[in-house]
Design an enzyme around this catalytic site. Structure first.
Site, PDB file in Angstrom:
ATOM      1  N   GLU A   1      51.020  41.057  46.676  1.00 43.17           N
ATOM      2  CA  GLU A   1      50.546  40.267  46.356  1.00 43.17           C
ATOM      3  C   GLU A   1      48.680  40.588  45.917  1.00 43.17           C
ATOM      4  OE1 GLU A   1      49.674  36.608  45.860  1.00 43.17           O
ATOM      5  OE2 GLU A   1      51.211  35.989  46.563  1.00 43.17           O
TER       6      GLU A   1
ATOM      7  N   ASP B   1      52.431  30.288  43.631  1.00 45.44           N
ATOM      8  CA  ASP B   1      52.191  31.010  44.433  1.00 45.44           C
ATOM      9  C   ASP B   1      50.658  31.346  44.312  1.00 45.44           C
ATOM     10  OD1 ASP B   1      51.512  33.846  46.519  1.00 45.44           O
ATOM     11  OD2 ASP B   1      53.865  33.204  46.262  1.00 45.44           O
TER      12      ASP B   1
END
Length: 291
Positions: free
Chosen positions: A18, A198
Site C-alpha cells: 500500500e 482502494d
C-alpha cells in the site's frame, strides 16, 4: 492514447502492499506492507530495494521537511528516520480506539498531512479522516466509515477526494484555504462486479486514478467523475498507484495477496508484487509534509 501493460518490477509477495509515494529528493519509491509491518524503498535506476521493520501495522509513509518521514502506525503518527530506523510518536488521535489502524494518507499542496483510519476488523464505522499541520491534528469533519482510503487532492488543492471502500463510493469535498471542509458530493460509484475502490491518486491533468481491490485493474476518472480508462492487471488486488521517475510519467502500483487462497495464488503468482506501467500522462510533483 495507448497504455502499456503493467509489468512486475519487484517480486515481494506483499500481504497488503500500500501507500506508494515517489520521493524526488531520494529519486526512489517508498511504500509499505501493512500486515507484515514493513516499509520499503525501491530505486528504479539501480533496481535495488531496501526494507525496514515497523513496531506495528504501518499504513502509509510521506516525506517531511526535515529530510525524514512521517509514517502512520497503528499506534499513531510517528517520525521515522531511515538512517537510525527510529520511530518517534508525534500524534495519537485514536489512542482510545485500539481496534483501529491507519490506512492511507497524502500531503496537500499547502503541506498539511491528511490521513484516514479504519476498523482493522473491517466491520465498525469507526474510521475517520484527520488533518495534521504545524498546529497539531484535527478531525476533518467528514463522516465516519469502516474503511477509509485516500484522501487525494485536485492540483489546486480546492477539492478533496476520499473513498468509502466498503460502500464502493468515491466522494469529492470542497476544501477552504484553512483546511475546513465544505460541500460533499458523490464523485464515482464502483459497480458490484468491479471490485472495491482502494487508494486514489490525482494526475497532472486533474484526473483521478483509483486501485481496484478484487477488480484486477486501476481506473482513471475525469474531474467530473466520468470513467476514461481502465488498465488491467494480472493480479486481482491492486491497491494504489503513484507517479514517479524523473519526468513523473511512470505509474508504480502496489498490490496485495490478502484474501487470496492457495488456488487463487497459484493462478496469480505475481500477487503482492510492485508493478510499473506507462499511464500516458504525467503525475503531480510530490508534496513535502510540514509537520
Amino acid at each position: 492514447m495507448g497504455v502499456a501493460e503493467p509489468q512486475s518490477i519487484l517480486s515481494l509477495g506483499a500481504t497488503l502492499g500500500e501507500g506508494p509515494v515517489w520521493v524526488a529528493r531520494d529519486a526512489a519509491l517508498w511504500f509499505v506492507d501493512i500486515k507484515t509491518h514493513r516499509i520499503h524503498r525501491y530505486d528504479p535506476v539501480q533496481e535495488v530495494a531496501r526494507g525496514w521493520t515497523a513496531p506495528c501495522q504501518v499504513g502509509w509513509i510521506v516525506p517531511t521537511a526535515d529530510g525524514k518521514f512521517a509514517v502512520g502506525l497503528q499506534s499513531g503518527v510517528h517520525r521515522f528516520d531511515p538512517a537510525s530506523s527510529r520511530f518517534d510518536l508525534l500524534h495519537a488521535p485514536e489512542a482510545h480506539l485500539p481496534g483501529n489502524r491507519q490506512n492511507d494518507a497524502c500531503v496537500a499542496p499547502d503541506g498539511a498531512l491528511w490521513f484516514g483510519t479504519m476498523d482493522d476488523a473491517e466491520v465498525d464505522a469507526s474510521g475517520h479522516f484527520y488533518r495534521v499541520d504545524g498546529d497539531g491534528w484535527a478531525e476533518s469533519g467528514l463522516p465516519a466509515i469502516s474503511i477509509t482510503n485516500g484522501p487525494a487532492f485536485s492540483p489546486d488543492g480546492r477539492i478533496l477526494y476520499h473513498t468509502d471502500t466498503l460502500g464502493k463510493r468515491i466522494w469529492r469535498t470542497d476544501v477552504a484555504p484553512d483546511g475546513s471542509v465544505g460541500n460533499t458530493m458523490l464523485f464515482a460509484r464502483i459497480e458490484d462486479d468491479a471490485g472495491y475502490p482502494d487508494g486514489p491518486t490525482v494526475d497532472a491533468e486533474g484526473c483521478l486514478w483509483t486501485g481496484l481491490f478484487g477488480g484486477w485493474a486501476v481506473r482513471r476518472y475525469d474531474p467530473a467523475g466520468k470513467l476514461m480508462r481502465e488498465v488491467r492487471f494480472p493480479v486481482a488486488n491492486v491497491t494504489k498507484i503513484a507517479f514517479g521517475g524523473e519526468d513523473l510519467r511512470t505509474a508504480y502500483a502496489t498490490t496485495a495477496r490478502k484474501g487470496l487462497d492457495m488456488t487463487a495464488l497459484t493462478k496469480q503468482p505475481l500477487a503482492g508484487d510492485l508493478f510499473a506501467f506507462d499511464p500516458g500522462v504525467a503525475g503531480l510533483p510530490g508534496q513535502i509534509a510540514t509537520i
